[in-house]
Design a protein around this motif. Structure first.
Motif, PDB file in Angstrom:
ATOM      1  N   GLU A 176       0.837  -1.214   0.000  1.00  0.00           N
ATOM      2  CA  GLU A 176       0.000   0.000   0.000  1.00  0.00           C
ATOM      3  C   GLU A 176       0.865   1.255   0.000  1.00  0.00           C
ATOM      4  N   ILE A 177       1.937   1.232   0.763  1.00  0.00           N
ATOM      5  CA  ILE A 177       2.859   2.376   0.770  1.00  0.00           C
ATOM      6  C   ILE A 177       3.517   2.520  -0.601  1.00  0.00           C
ATOM      7  N   GLY A 178       3.854   1.421  -1.237  1.00  0.00           N
ATOM      8  CA  GLY A 178       4.430   1.461  -2.578  1.00  0.00           C
ATOM      9  C   GLY A 178       3.470   2.055  -3.598  1.00  0.00           C
ATOM     10  N   LYS A 179       2.182   1.678  -3.502  1.00  0.00           N
ATOM     11  CA  LYS A 179       1.173   2.257  -4.405  1.00  0.00           C
ATOM     12  C   LYS A 179       1.053   3.763  -4.198  1.00  0.00           C
ATOM     13  N   ALA A 180       1.035   4.174  -2.931  1.00  0.00           N
ATOM     14  CA  ALA A 180       0.912   5.606  -2.631  1.00  0.00           C
ATOM     15  C   ALA A 180       2.121   6.386  -3.140  1.00  0.00           C
ATOM     16  N   MET A 181       3.318   5.808  -2.999  1.00  0.00           N
ATOM     17  CA  MET A 181       4.520   6.470  -3.502  1.00  0.00           C
ATOM     18  C   MET A 181       4.498   6.550  -5.022  1.00  0.00           C
ATOM     19  N   GLY A 182       3.910   5.546  -5.682  1.00  0.00           N
ATOM     20  CA  GLY A 182       3.778   5.578  -7.136  1.00  0.00           C
ATOM     21  C   GLY A 182       2.891   6.720  -7.594  1.00  0.00           C
ATOM     22  N   VAL A 183       1.783   6.948  -6.877  1.00  0.00           N
ATOM     23  CA  VAL A 183       0.899   8.066  -7.205  1.00  0.00           C
ATOM     24  C   VAL A 183       1.630   9.393  -7.011  1.00  0.00           C
ATOM     25  N   THR A 184       2.400   9.497  -5.937  1.00  0.00           N
ATOM     26  CA  THR A 184       3.151  10.723  -5.666  1.00  0.00           C
ATOM     27  C   THR A 184       4.196  10.979  -6.750  1.00  0.00           C
TER      28      THR A 184
END
Length: 156
Positions: free
Chosen positions: A12-20
């Motif tokens: 989930e943190i990886g997905k959020a960093m991808g959006v950022t």
């Protein structure tokens, strides 16, 4: 169970960093107003305008249907008889006084729909900031000449 939660949290943190990271590469959507024009939708309802016919006569015939259709009572129309020698509008009457209180108006467009001559329209001007409450009451002259600066001097 704890290892499973740890892996799920990491994804989930990886997905959020991808959006950022994706947002960092895009150009900003800032418009430099008033230098650059702001894009408006075709059905945008802005500041009111009273229209005229091509020959210069006013379209408003003083029927007061816009005043009756307004759900907030923001419109005030006072009709008068037209002078046959020098008519103001093509009808028997014309709007002697036409005022719209923008502090009451909800920009619903009911006045526009009720008008039989299409005299009142909601234009595309959205810059309506004022410092005085009296400036939010648009008079007939201000409505007939929407592009001109307001030169009416009102007593304080």
């Amino acid at each position: 169970m704890a290892l499973r939660d740890l892996l799920k949290g990491a994804t989930e943190i990886g997905k959020a960093m991808g959006v950022t990271l994706k947002a960092l590469t895009e150009k900003p959507v800032t418009t430099e107003y008033p230098r650059d024009p702001v894009p408006l939708y075709p059905r945008f309802r802005g500041k009111h305008e009273l229209r005229r016919y091509e020959n210069g006569m006013e379209r408003c015939i003083g029927c007061m249907l816009c005043e009756a259709a307004c759900p907030t009572g923001a419109i005030y129309v006072e009709a008068a008889e037209n002078d046959p020698a020098h008519p103001t509008s093509p009808g028997e009457r014309y709007a002697k006084v036409y005022e719209i209180n923008l502090l009451r108006c909800i920009f619903c467009g009911d006045c526009e729909e009720a008008c039989p001559t299409e005299a009142i329209v909601l234009g595309h001007d959205f810059a309506m900031a004022n410092y005085n409450r009296r400036d939010f009451i648009l008079t007939k002259q201000e409505l007939l000449n929407p592009g001109e600066p307001n030169v009416v001097i009102r007593p304080e």
